[in-house]
Design an enzyme around this catalytic site. Sequence first.
Site, PDB file in Angstrom:
ATOM      1  N   LYS A 180       0.838  -1.207   0.000  1.00 25.10           N
ATOM      2  CA  LYS A 180       0.000   0.000   0.000  1.00 25.10           C
ATOM      3  C   LYS A 180       0.881   1.269   0.000  1.00 25.10           C
ATOM      4  O   LYS A 180       2.101   1.174   0.016  1.00 25.10           O
ATOM      5  CB  LYS A 180      -0.953  -0.030   1.198  1.00 25.10           C
ATOM      6  CG  LYS A 180      -1.804  -1.315   1.287  1.00 25.10           C
ATOM      7  CD  LYS A 180      -2.834  -1.425   0.183  1.00 25.10           C
ATOM      8  CE  LYS A 180      -3.434  -2.815   0.018  1.00 25.10           C
ATOM      9  NZ  LYS A 180      -4.257  -3.311   1.095  1.00 25.10           N
TER      10      LYS A 180
HETATM   11  C1  LIG Z   1      -5.230  -4.356   1.584  1.00 28.31           C
HETATM   12  C2  LIG Z   1      -6.702  -4.258   1.582  1.00 28.31           C
HETATM   13  C3  LIG Z   1      -7.486  -4.592   2.689  1.00 28.31           C
HETATM   14  C4  LIG Z   1      -6.950  -5.284   3.895  1.00 28.31           C
HETATM   15  O1  LIG Z   1      -5.904  -4.695   4.500  1.00 28.31           O
HETATM   16  P1  LIG Z   1      -4.886  -5.542   5.400  1.00 28.31           P
HETATM   17  O2  LIG Z   1      -4.080  -4.459   6.037  1.00 28.31           O
HETATM   18  O3  LIG Z   1      -4.090  -6.418   4.487  1.00 28.31           O
HETATM   19  O4  LIG Z   1      -5.676  -6.315   6.389  1.00 28.31           O
HETATM   20  C5  LIG Z   1      -8.847  -4.346   2.619  1.00 28.31           C
HETATM   21  N1  LIG Z   1      -9.418  -3.832   1.524  1.00 28.31           N
HETATM   22  C6  LIG Z   1      -8.703  -3.536   0.429  1.00 28.31           C
HETATM   23  C7  LIG Z   1      -9.401  -2.960  -0.750  1.00 28.31           C
HETATM   24  C8  LIG Z   1      -7.333  -3.765   0.413  1.00 28.31           C
HETATM   25  O5  LIG Z   1      -6.637  -3.506  -0.696  1.00 28.31           O
END
Ligand SMILES: *Cc1c(COP(=O)(O)O)cnc(C)c1O
Length: 376
Positions: A180
Amino acid sequence: MIPYGRQTIDEDDIKAVVEVLRSDWLTTGPKVAEFEKVFAQYVGAKYAVVVSSGTAALHAAMYAIGIKPCDEVIVPPITFAASVNCVVYQGGTPVFSDVEPDTLLLDPDQIETKITSKTKTIIAVDYAGHPCDYDSLRKIADKYNLVLVADACHALGAEYKGEKTGTLADLNIFSFHPVKHITTGEGGMITTDNADYADRMRIFRNHGITTDHHQREKQGSWFYEMTDLGYNYRMTDLQCALGISQLRKLPKFLKRRREIAARYDEAFASLSGINPLVVRHDSLHAYHLYVVRVDSGALGIDRTALFTSLCERGIGVNVHYIPVHLHPFYRDKFNTGPGLCPVAEAAYEQIISIPMFPEMSDSDIEAVIEAISTSI
Ligand SMILES: *Cc1c(COP(=O)(O)O)cnc(C)c1O
């Protein structure tokens, strides 16, 4: 091998974490409140609540709203499973509503047909980093008295009509997974302007134990009460120190992601059959992902063949996502399946995510473009 995404960690980040290791606090300490404060300031929200993952953030949001068995929540099919699983954690029922064909974002025109007397919430996902159409979503939410949630895990730093993600819905969700925009290893955040939601989520992330220390002091320092069933979704000071350091670099990361996207846009404008998703004029994209649709009719090669060819050439590609309603869990438990969201299902056959991360060099970008041009 060029991966589709990866973190950027520099010496400042390492120093920030090491400083915490030498301090008195490893878990909940001063860095937690500091990270929440700077994050809330960055997006322009009143409150930010940090938790152990984006998934925990989604769960906390469903808890704060009070989603319970029999409640229905509108969700898009083109997302990571966690966006939908959070409804099920609370015993609610996800109701899939199809996406727009050009952006793959929740289609406001389809939502009203899915609303029943049991509908409580809409979860909008800013897929790839493009904000949803929040004006239209807000109108629907107000009309039916629904809580609007933004899963903005792809969209930190994106804007809709000049407003940053993090303020566009009643509750806004972020993830700090290494792919991210900024990372804390694992981590998540919820932003809101609603003090009651923020309080509920702070209790929820700490076993359901009330954290009102004024009350604690009045009644003896050992005293605490568990007022509801919560979880240990706390984030450590180590991670928050990393988050604070990463957030300082977010503008630089975003700038580079947008430069990479601009170069891809330019290259694919002259490659018919490789069609990037549409970007609306009222939105500033954050480019967590760069997604193209492969038009096999125009190319004589389909998405799957292009995927294989790019992997062979050392280009890390991915498919975001298998529509959630096609996963066996949802088919078995919620009786979903093919035909429920035809726009998403057709898009799924065509989409591919190509490398996009701030540390990509110019020659990496050209290597990706070259590999695609020679594969098709
Ligand atoms: C990455 C992601 C999540 C979950 O996040 P984590 O930190 O991996 O638990 C939820 N929704 C979307 C759209 C994501 O890309």
